[in-house]
Enzyme design. Sequence first.
Site, PDB file in Angstrom:
ATOM      1  CG  ASP A 119      22.875  11.648 -81.376  1.00 31.47           C
ATOM      2  OD1 ASP A 119      23.234  10.438 -81.065  1.00 31.47           O
ATOM      3  OD2 ASP A 119      22.828  12.391 -81.109  1.00 31.47           O
ATOM      4  CB  CYS A 137      31.989   4.185 -61.501  1.00 24.67           C
ATOM      5  SG  CYS A 137      31.607   5.443 -62.968  1.00 24.67           S
ATOM      6  CB  CYS A 173      31.916   7.191 -56.873  1.00 23.39           C
ATOM      7  SG  CYS A 173      31.063   8.729 -57.306  1.00 23.39           S
ATOM      8  CB  CYS A 212      25.814  10.476 -60.990  1.00 22.62           C
ATOM      9  SG  CYS A 212      26.191   8.783 -61.279  1.00 22.62           S
ATOM     10  CB  CYS A 250      19.654  12.463 -60.342  1.00 23.16           C
ATOM     11  SG  CYS A 250      18.019  12.560 -61.668  1.00 23.16           S
ATOM     12  CB  CYS A 285      15.821  12.211 -67.433  1.00 20.89           C
ATOM     13  SG  CYS A 285      17.224  12.992 -67.838  1.00 20.89           S
ATOM     14  CB  CYS A 326      19.360  18.155 -66.368  1.00 20.93           C
ATOM     15  SG  CYS A 326      19.964  17.997 -64.749  1.00 20.93           S
ATOM     16  CB  CYS A 386      24.472  12.991 -63.560  1.00 23.34           C
ATOM     17  SG  CYS A 386      24.130  13.245 -65.339  1.00 23.34           S
ATOM     18  CB  CYS A 408      31.201  13.060 -62.460  1.00 24.24           C
ATOM     19  SG  CYS A 408      32.328  11.694 -62.826  1.00 24.24           S
TER      20      CYS A 408
END
Length: 380
Positions: free
Chosen positions: A144, A198, A201, A204, A208, A224, A251, A254, A258
């Site tokens: 990052d 995925c 599905c 998520c 939210c 978000c 948060c 999501c 899963c």
Amino acid sequence: MAQLIDYQQLATLIKQWGVELGFQKVGITDLDLSRHEASLQAWLDKQYHGEMDYMERHGMLRARPAELHPGSVRAICVRMDYLPRNAKFAHVLKQRELAYVSRYALGRDYHKLMRKRLKSLGDRIKNYCAEHAHTNADFRPFVDSAPILERPLAEKAGLGWTGKHSLLMDDKDGSWFFLGELLINLPLPVDQPMQERCGSCTACITICPTQAIVEPYVVDARRCISYLTIEHAGVIAEEFREAMGNRIYGCDDCQLICPWNRYATPTSEQDFVPRHELHAPKLLELWAWSEAQFLSKTEGSPIRRIGFEKWQRNLAIALGNAPPSQHIINALEEQLTQCSDMVREHIDWALEKQRGGVLKQSRQEQRLIRAIEKGLPRDA
């Protein structure tokens, strides 16, 4: 005469060294991310990055990692799991008088830890190349720390697939992990991407709280809760405040919903062990912290970088969403003359919610008492 390097053997050694250094998975990829440029530009054009000006400032550089470290031809991508044991997800989220901190932030900040280990991995590669072939391995670690599309790189390196929430997923360990990269000038053999799993599905997207996943694989950061509690600097729009609940930093919803995260393995990394003050704290206890206490108790934590003002703002919203309590009203009122104008706006909102709730609660209690009295014997 210099000996040629067996790059296949070196790639095997790199993965072995990576595991020895505490990474759970290591993959290798080329640096071509050109297919992501159009979607990145579209995301920026829609202003989905919000106040994160650096996203727009660096533009397409994010999709061109070779420009970050000239001479690089490969990315060695690593994964480090962070899921704490006894994470208490539901326990904290359900009890609105407690504060919920995203589980990645409960322990020590991962940035320095991972960068140091990536540097150690690079040094091992460099020493190996110098010893076996008198070749200079030039590398640069990233966690990052530069404009780079780390998830697309990790996906190409076979560390997982991108889920509809835009996080990287693994079929054995879900999504509870950090990513890091080592750009290097060696033509190492590349790994194959993992198949996307995925399917149909959309859990998520549905779960939210603020409907920030505006379409599969696309997140509007401005909605978000992670962005609002961490990156957003000013007043949080009222339309999001109730949905934030007791989430004061980040948060995980999501990820929690899963199905693949059922298989996640708790980390054994001691630096990611939750701090007692942040694991399942009472909102009022955190609200009572002075700025000096905040700085002291979050030292070495990623939470510290949001600063005390945003910390108070987030807590004020959570207190407004907490069960009605005169103690909360008193605590909020005590801070009205000691906080910034920005924080005060959120305290006023919280007080309005709390006072309305206490009044409603009082009326309900009075009705209950009258109903009980009517049912009591005359001589009771």
